[in-house]
Design a protein around this motif. Sequence first.
Motif, PDB file in Angstrom:
ATOM      1  N   GLU A  69       0.820  -1.205   0.000  1.00 28.39           N
ATOM      2  CA  GLU A  69       0.000   0.000   0.000  1.00 28.39           C
ATOM      3  C   GLU A  69       0.851   1.251   0.000  1.00 28.39           C
ATOM      4  O   GLU A  69       0.530   2.236  -0.656  1.00 28.39           O
ATOM      5  N   GLU A  70       1.953   1.203   0.784  1.00 25.98           N
ATOM      6  CA  GLU A  70       2.806   2.383   0.893  1.00 25.98           C
ATOM      7  C   GLU A  70       3.402   2.743  -0.460  1.00 25.98           C
ATOM      8  O   GLU A  70       3.487   3.913  -0.826  1.00 25.98           O
ATOM      9  N   GLN A  71       3.821   1.734  -1.212  1.00 31.23           N
ATOM     10  CA  GLN A  71       4.391   1.999  -2.528  1.00 31.23           C
ATOM     11  C   GLN A  71       3.335   2.617  -3.448  1.00 31.23           C
ATOM     12  O   GLN A  71       3.607   3.552  -4.185  1.00 31.23           O
ATOM     13  N   HIS A  73       0.695   4.230  -2.563  1.00 29.94           N
ATOM     14  CA  HIS A  73       0.432   5.569  -2.064  1.00 29.94           C
ATOM     15  C   HIS A  73       1.500   6.543  -2.550  1.00 29.94           C
ATOM     16  O   HIS A  73       1.202   7.645  -3.010  1.00 29.94           O
ATOM     17  N   GLU A  74       2.739   6.115  -2.462  1.00 27.85           N
ATOM     18  CA  GLU A  74       3.856   6.973  -2.843  1.00 27.85           C
ATOM     19  C   GLU A  74       3.727   7.437  -4.301  1.00 27.85           C
ATOM     20  O   GLU A  74       3.921   8.605  -4.607  1.00 27.85           O
ATOM     21  N   LYS A  78       1.145  11.393  -6.219  1.00 31.19           N
ATOM     22  CA  LYS A  78       1.695  12.413  -7.101  1.00 31.19           C
ATOM     23  C   LYS A  78       0.598  13.071  -7.943  1.00 31.19           C
ATOM     24  O   LYS A  78       0.817  14.089  -8.592  1.00 31.19           O
ATOM     25  N   TYR A 116      -1.069  10.519 -16.467  1.00 31.37           N
ATOM     26  CA  TYR A 116       0.345  10.599 -16.113  1.00 31.37           C
ATOM     27  C   TYR A 116       0.912   9.343 -15.451  1.00 31.37           C
ATOM     28  O   TYR A 116       2.127   9.190 -15.377  1.00 31.37           O
TER      29      TYR A 116
ATOM     30  N   ARG B 430       0.715  19.131 -13.142  1.00 29.74           N
ATOM     31  CA  ARG B 430       1.393  18.415 -12.062  1.00 29.74           C
ATOM     32  C   ARG B 430       2.782  17.993 -12.518  1.00 29.74           C
ATOM     33  O   ARG B 430       2.971  17.602 -13.668  1.00 29.74           O
ATOM     34  N   VAL B 432       4.318  15.370 -12.042  1.00 32.89           N
ATOM     35  CA  VAL B 432       4.395  13.981 -12.513  1.00 32.89           C
ATOM     36  C   VAL B 432       4.138  13.897 -14.026  1.00 32.89           C
ATOM     37  O   VAL B 432       4.633  12.991 -14.699  1.00 32.89           O
ATOM     38  N   LYS B 517      13.711   8.203  -1.246  1.00 32.49           N
ATOM     39  CA  LYS B 517      12.566   8.248  -2.181  1.00 32.49           C
ATOM     40  C   LYS B 517      12.528   6.977  -3.022  1.00 32.49           C
ATOM     41  O   LYS B 517      11.449   6.453  -3.319  1.00 32.49           O
ATOM     42  N   ARG B 520      11.075   4.253  -1.026  1.00 24.45           N
ATOM     43  CA  ARG B 520       9.628   4.392  -0.862  1.00 24.45           C
ATOM     44  C   ARG B 520       8.868   3.869  -2.072  1.00 24.45           C
ATOM     45  O   ARG B 520       7.744   3.382  -1.959  1.00 24.45           O
ATOM     46  N   LYS B 618       1.094  -2.676   9.926  1.00 25.89           N
ATOM     47  CA  LYS B 618       1.088  -3.570   8.771  1.00 25.89           C
ATOM     48  C   LYS B 618       0.922  -2.800   7.462  1.00 25.89           C
ATOM     49  O   LYS B 618       1.542  -3.111   6.461  1.00 25.89           O
ATOM     50  N   SER B 619       0.081  -1.798   7.484  1.00 26.50           N
ATOM     51  CA  SER B 619      -0.109  -1.007   6.266  1.00 26.50           C
ATOM     52  C   SER B 619      -0.816   0.289   6.614  1.00 26.50           C
ATOM     53  O   SER B 619      -1.344   0.440   7.710  1.00 26.50           O
ATOM     54  N   LEU B 620      -0.826   1.164   5.629  1.00 29.09           N
ATOM     55  CA  LEU B 620      -1.470   2.454   5.827  1.00 29.09           C
ATOM     56  C   LEU B 620      -2.946   2.301   6.186  1.00 29.09           C
ATOM     57  O   LEU B 620      -3.456   3.004   7.066  1.00 29.09           O
ATOM     58  N   SER B 621      -3.646   1.358   5.542  1.00 28.39           N
ATOM     59  CA  SER B 621      -5.064   1.228   5.900  1.00 28.39           C
ATOM     60  C   SER B 621      -5.242   0.719   7.313  1.00 28.39           C
ATOM     61  O   SER B 621      -6.193   1.099   7.981  1.00 28.39           O
ATOM     62  N   HIS B 622      -4.314  -0.136   7.753  1.00 31.89           N
ATOM     63  CA  HIS B 622      -4.413  -0.604   9.135  1.00 31.89           C
ATOM     64  C   HIS B 622      -4.295   0.553  10.113  1.00 31.89           C
ATOM     65  O   HIS B 622      -5.093   0.681  11.038  1.00 31.89           O
ATOM     66  N   ILE B 662       6.866   7.247   5.765  1.00 36.00           N
ATOM     67  CA  ILE B 662       5.600   6.755   6.306  1.00 36.00           C
ATOM     68  C   ILE B 662       5.116   7.699   7.394  1.00 36.00           C
ATOM     69  O   ILE B 662       3.926   8.021   7.488  1.00 36.00           O
ATOM     70  N   ASN B 665       3.435  10.620   5.892  1.00 37.07           N
ATOM     71  CA  ASN B 665       2.092  10.264   5.424  1.00 37.07           C
ATOM     72  C   ASN B 665       1.090  10.199   6.567  1.00 37.07           C
ATOM     73  O   ASN B 665      -0.050  10.635   6.430  1.00 37.07           O
ATOM     74  N   ASP B 668       0.195  13.559   7.741  1.00 31.15           N
ATOM     75  CA  ASP B 668      -0.718  14.123   6.736  1.00 31.15           C
ATOM     76  C   ASP B 668      -2.164  13.724   7.044  1.00 31.15           C
ATOM     77  O   ASP B 668      -3.076  14.541   7.004  1.00 31.15           O
ATOM     78  N   LYS B 669      -2.358  12.459   7.381  1.00 29.12           N
ATOM     79  CA  LYS B 669      -3.721  12.001   7.701  1.00 29.12           C
ATOM     80  C   LYS B 669      -4.187  12.574   9.040  1.00 29.12           C
ATOM     81  O   LYS B 669      -5.368  12.895   9.203  1.00 29.12           O
ATOM     82  N   ASN B 672      -5.685  15.795   8.478  1.00 30.76           N
ATOM     83  CA  ASN B 672      -7.050  15.692   7.954  1.00 30.76           C
ATOM     84  C   ASN B 672      -8.059  15.481   9.071  1.00 30.76           C
ATOM     85  O   ASN B 672      -9.164  16.011   9.025  1.00 30.76           O
ATOM     86  N   LYS B 711      -1.813  22.035   2.301  1.00 31.78           N
ATOM     87  CA  LYS B 711      -3.192  21.867   2.774  1.00 31.78           C
ATOM     88  C   LYS B 711      -3.824  23.223   3.094  1.00 31.78           C
ATOM     89  O   LYS B 711      -4.966  23.485   2.736  1.00 31.78           O
TER      90      LYS B 711
END
Lengths: 183, 838
Positions: A69-71, A73-74, A78, A116, B430, B432, B517, B520, B618-622, B662, B665, B668-669, B672, B711
């Motif tokens: 998920e982190e990847q 998200h990263e 963007k 993109y 953007r 990207v 980076k 990540r 374990k993960s961002l959703s967790h 992480i 991130n 950041d949440k 919010n 933000k």
Amino acid sequence: MPPFRLQNTVDRLDKPSSYAMSKYKKQARRRHDDPRDQQPDRQPSPDLEDKLADATTLYVGNLSFYTTEEQIHELFSKCGEIKRLVMGLDRFNKTPCGFCFVEYYSHSDALDCLKYIGGTKLDERIIRTDLDEGFAEGRQYGRGKSGGQVRDEYREEFDPGRGGFGKRYQEEVGYAGEYGQGN
Amino acid sequence: MADFEDRRDYRGGGRGGPFNKRKRYREDDDRDHPSRNQRPRYSAPPPGTQLRKGLLEIGEDTLRMPHEVAIQLARLLVDNYDDEYVKDVFTITTMKLVVEQPVKIPFVAAVVLFAHMEKKEAAQDIVSTAAEWFDEYINKGQWRSAKLMLRFLACLSRLFEQDGVFPILDELFNRAVDLQTASPEDAVGLELVKIILLTIPYLLAYAEDTTLPEKAVALLEKTDIVASAAHPVEALVDPYPGTAEGAERPMVCASVISLLQRQLQEEAATGWALALLPRIFDPSLKSKIPNGDETNGNTNGDSNTKLTFPSIIVPSPINPGSKTLFPELFFSLFADQEIESVPPTSNIASTLLRDATVDTINLLDFNRIATAKVLNELDNFFAPNIFVKRSTTFDKLRDIPAGSTTWKPEDVTIDAVFSQIFALPAPEHRLVYYHSLITESCKISPGAIAPTLGRAIRFLFRGLDAMDAELGYRYMDWFAHHLSNFEFRWKWTEWIPDLVLPALDPKKSFIVGLLDKEIRLSFAKRIRETLPEPYFDLIPASKEKDIPDFKFADDATPFAEEGREIIYHLKKKASEEEIQKVIDTVHEKAAAQGLDAEEAQKRSTDIYVTSILSIGSKSLSHVLSTIDRCKERLLALGPQSEPSRRQIISSVFDFWSEHPGIAVNIVDKLLNYTIVTPMSVIEWTLKDNIDRGRALASPHYFELVSITMFKVTNRVHQLLQHRNNTTVPFEQRLQINDALPRERQGMRDLFAAIEDAVAGVAAGAQDEMIERFDGEDAESEYIKAWGARWARVWRRKAAVEEQIANEGLAIEMVEPAAVPLPMGEADEGLGEEMDQIE
């Protein structure tokens, strides 16, 4: 002759894919053949493009099973802040099976993502993005017989990022079948 | 269309395998497509289709001369001019090409010029349409489209009786003067002058009027004052503000209009050669027009019949447009260097190429693959022999005899893309997008692009000390993303000597941030594999650990027992009372140890937050679902005590110390959820953790402050947008208008807090610093430089936000008339009609 229309001088990448379109057309044809749908006063079902006109969710495919998920998200942040990320899971093992849904806060972020990020690499694989009507509970599970995605059932190529050979293929050909026996 | 997103994999024997149920048998084909083997013999597509395809691909066909293509298309048009559909195809396709693919403007103009020789009406019609579109763009303040439409008309100059577009340039100049007189900080007037200066070369290259050079010189005399004066905002958008005194700047970065002014004066002095622009039309080629049927009466045109130029009124005052404009500097990685791989900044070709390329890039963002293709073929769209052959290596340029061109098309295009990645305050799309465009360019022509990119990367790396800190961050972000698309391959050995630099050196900070980076986007083990051994210290084994330890599992940690209790209760989803009981115990024990109430509260907060993080590791959703579950208690912490609120951030960064990305991130949440506030993040970073200024060298802290401020500023933008959105009910708009000053003040306070902290570092005023260092110490110099870097970034951002807010608030709020217009007509003008042509 209908009047000449030209949206842009080159195709746009922020449209539903031909896969989504053909799937939709198939459904529409089925509805068309359905006698219940023959009533004259029935409203025609909305066009796929209308349905996706405000879509903020993307289906993301061809991920490696090991991509986190982190990847995701990263990379996907963007194109804007991510509201929700739902990993696709194997129906039986509840382990990632190579796809996910990414939901943004705005439609334009989702379109930017198609433009993109779709077709670029994540975790060294070319990923696929498609506009999606929105996530609904249950859709996070693979619909293949063995629990993963259908495309992973019959794959004849070895893809280390997606569990090796296709599962059906392994069974039917007997490739490495002994791994399933446990002794 | 490229089939990059094809779901099926055709490689190998994917089709037709024994288990492929999709296999098609010959019988199927016969049934489904009975005519498959009896395809009708080839017949030419209808003229409308031919014309559309021909126009869209104009200039791309290298097998035929451009004038041959133009003549053939002109013939198609003239022969079928009584067909309304064909006429529409021509008009719409031409207009769309002008405003989407500017490099093709001289080519489509040539088609019009050839068509005019046979059918005056055809040319007159397209000129009228172009004038209408121009009028619409200028009334809406859409400056880029206005510029391109004006360019198209300028390319048709020889058709007009009198002055053609020249009077429009005069008018635009008058407006620019008005604007400049009204405010010295005005950027719209500069944009108008830029449009004038960018139109002049096309006018002189394509007009027949012999009085034009004189008029152009007269106009240039007038524009000189505006173009040559330094704009007060220019210093804010300088990509290399940190150049040490006396040292040479990595690049000059003159303002674009000052360059244009000088280049045009130079052209005027040398007789307006304008060698770059392709000359496609030649009246002597008329006899070569393959005239299908001489007797069909199509030859009513007369090459000497001139057209009247449609009347165009430049409104006064002009509409400044909805985009906040800033002065533009000429960013080039390759210009004015020893080997002339791109036009020097003294040559008008540099700005003309840049303008056409950047416009194409920004206009075609919806198909990066097509854009990369146009860029790859850039040389097709300019005069022959302006560039060296594609893929000529840089070293070969040295061997080219003097007098011949040494301009590499790859260098010109990559330079243009980088000018956008490094545009201040921000590029149009953007970042990207520009990343992905470089990726596509590499895919199309890896052998030609990669070496050019290599030189760009080295140039940027060398100049990191002087580079704006935001741009340094963009460079890092781009490079990591780029490498992730190309197996992380880079000549890492080149930078090994830089690894011994102190952590505070901008180059070292860049390398450390870059690897993080990369990790990540991938994972630590993989990234280590791509690096030579001297880099391994930067990726210790601890980075490979995906799930950090729960520190309270170790009895040596104070309050270990309570920590384990809390995590147990949280996992069990125990009641709030039970959790409160443990927290009370922590407070009691802390008091017994002589800690004050605030410290005790911080300890219990650390236990609670660390437990949440551990459960969610374990993960961002967790972690998000755990935070969501615990948000009441977390939300209550801030109002009780600010130190506890900042403790939340500390706990996040402590827990994820090996993966600060992480941590960023998660904060950041938390923003919010309003569990932490923007001010608490700023103060946590720039007060609590400033570490005498060393923190400013950390890319994570830059990222943390950036996302926080994004933000805040984004919220103000959204409010402004709503305030000025006429489709929002007026009542609501008034409410937003009332709320704006408060939001704006909040934003200003944050900018002021950043300024306070970093300006102190820049001045070396941090108390502890003075104690530790006496003057010349290297570390203190590094730290002061970081302070200055940050100060410039945040001062710029503050100034930009002020301008955006001022412009947004300057729009008058007028209550709509009592009788509402029918739906959809409220604010639609000709523009929407134009869109409907699509």
